[in-house]
Motif scaffolding. Structure first.
Motif, PDB file in Angstrom:
ATOM      1  N   MET A 128       0.823  -1.207   0.000  1.00 28.33           N
ATOM      2  CA  MET A 128       0.000   0.000   0.000  1.00 28.33           C
ATOM      3  C   MET A 128       0.861   1.263   0.000  1.00 28.33           C
ATOM      4  N   LYS A 129       2.046   1.182   0.617  1.00 26.20           N
ATOM      5  CA  LYS A 129       2.959   2.331   0.576  1.00 26.20           C
ATOM      6  C   LYS A 129       3.437   2.589  -0.846  1.00 26.20           C
ATOM      7  N   ARG A 163       0.897   4.582  -2.548  1.00 31.95           N
ATOM      8  CA  ARG A 163       0.413   5.740  -1.794  1.00 31.95           C
ATOM      9  C   ARG A 163       0.264   6.991  -2.657  1.00 31.95           C
ATOM     10  N   SER A 220      -2.740   6.545  -4.777  1.00 29.59           N
ATOM     11  CA  SER A 220      -3.948   6.550  -3.938  1.00 29.59           C
ATOM     12  C   SER A 220      -4.308   7.967  -3.511  1.00 29.59           C
ATOM     13  N   GLU A 269       0.192  12.944   1.242  1.00 30.63           N
ATOM     14  CA  GLU A 269       1.028  11.778   1.560  1.00 30.63           C
ATOM     15  C   GLU A 269       1.549  11.850   2.992  1.00 30.63           C
ATOM     16  N   ILE A 307      -0.768  10.496   5.606  1.00 28.57           N
ATOM     17  CA  ILE A 307      -1.080   9.068   5.582  1.00 28.57           C
ATOM     18  C   ILE A 307       0.097   8.325   6.191  1.00 28.57           C
ATOM     19  N   GLU A 313      -1.150   1.841   8.535  1.00 24.48           N
ATOM     20  CA  GLU A 313      -1.828   0.895   7.662  1.00 24.48           C
ATOM     21  C   GLU A 313      -3.319   1.200   7.521  1.00 24.48           C
ATOM     22  N   LEU A 370      -3.763   4.064   5.088  1.00 23.16           N
ATOM     23  CA  LEU A 370      -3.544   3.617   3.716  1.00 23.16           C
ATOM     24  C   LEU A 370      -4.701   2.762   3.220  1.00 23.16           C
ATOM     25  N   THR A 422      -6.595   3.305  -0.391  1.00 25.26           N
ATOM     26  CA  THR A 422      -6.096   2.445  -1.468  1.00 25.26           C
ATOM     27  C   THR A 422      -7.252   1.902  -2.291  1.00 25.26           C
TER      28      THR A 422
END
Length: 278
Positions: A131-132, A135, A138, A198, A201, A204, A207, A211
């Motif tokens: 997910m990073k 990011r 997202s 960013e 965020i 987890e 994110l 996401t």
């Protein structure tokens, strides 16, 4: 009356009329769940209680809201992706944990580890790390929605911007610029807004809240394809990966620990209705 009916390929007006007719017949205790798409139907069809009629919305989330809000009866509810909604939904609309169905499924720790094992993705690879990598994209999707920038993402392929386990932001920007035929993504103010988002965020849960599910599944497929090739195996396609995720989720009986299950359960108790199997 038949139980656990699934009805697709209806217009919004047809769905409304069928529900009205069923309610007026007063046979049994029918309840209705309106969902966004086929994946949602596949998810719910084995989770619903007797006498539930499951409808697929003809036009996604907006029609789920329109259909549900046209009935005062508590027996008509909807389930939708959360997307980037920051406000609480109406009482009869329920949202998946985090951003959407796919992210809810994979965010369960046991499910994620089992799926990664089946797909031969090393245990050192975590959902957080994936997910990073997504990011920036997202954050862009969220800001595009909230600020109505009008950017199109329909032609975006994660596999085209993911090389040797590295998510290439420059390739992503080039791809999006080509799709949108403009230079908006290199505008300093746009970049500054994304960078600010960013920085907010940081964990987890944050994110998982932004996401996009299809991005995440595509990235999982990229990791799987990389290690499948390395181990001289044929990689699975997206649909097969989705099936493995669903299988792991149901095997773990993970739905019962979800916030969505709890919210629907509270609603059931309040209105003396049964939407889910117990």
């Amino acid at each position: 009356m038949a139980t656990n009916l699934v009805r697709e390929n209806r217009t919004a007006d047809e769905i409304k009329n069928e529900i009205k007719l069923t309610l007026s017949a007063r046979q049994g205790n029918p309840v209705f769940i309106i969902v966004e798409g086929k994946d949602d139907v596949d998810f719910f069809k084995d989770l619903t209680a007797e006498e539930v009629i499951l409808y697929k919305s003809p036009a996604g989330k907006p029609d789920v809201y329109r259909i549900v809000e046209s009935f005062s009866e508590a027996s008509v509810i909807g389930v939708c992706d959360r997307d980037y909604d920051e406000q609480s939904p109406p009482e009869k609309i329920f949202l998946y944990d985090y951003s959407c169905l796919e992210v809810m499924l994979v965010s369960n720790g046991n499910v994620c580890s089992n799926v990664f094992r089946v797909l031969h993705i090393p245990s050192a690879t975590t959902l957080l790390s994936l997910m990073k990598q997504l990011r920036w994209l997202s954050c862009l999707r969220k800001l595009n929605c909230l600020h109505e920038w009008g950017m199109r993402f329909s032609g975006l392929s994660i596999s085209n911007v993911f090389v040797d386990l590295v998510f290439d932001k420059d390739k992503l920007i080039a791809s999006l610029r080509q799709q949108n035929n403009n230079d908006a993504l290199v505008d300093d103010s746009c970049s500054a807004i994304i960078a600010f988002q960013e920085n907010k965020i940081c964990n987890e849960a944050d994110l998982a809240g932004i996401t996009q599910g299809h991005d995440l599944i595509q990235l999982i497929q990229c990791y799987h394809a990389h290690y499948a090739k390395k181990n001289k195996r044929n990689p699975l396609k997206i649909d097969a990966i989705k099936t493995s995720i669903y299988t792991a989720y149901f095997a773990a009986k993970a739905f019962e620990s979800s916030a969505l299950f709890g919210h629907i359960g509270t609603y059931e108790q309040k209105h003396s209705l049964a939407f889910l199997k117990r």
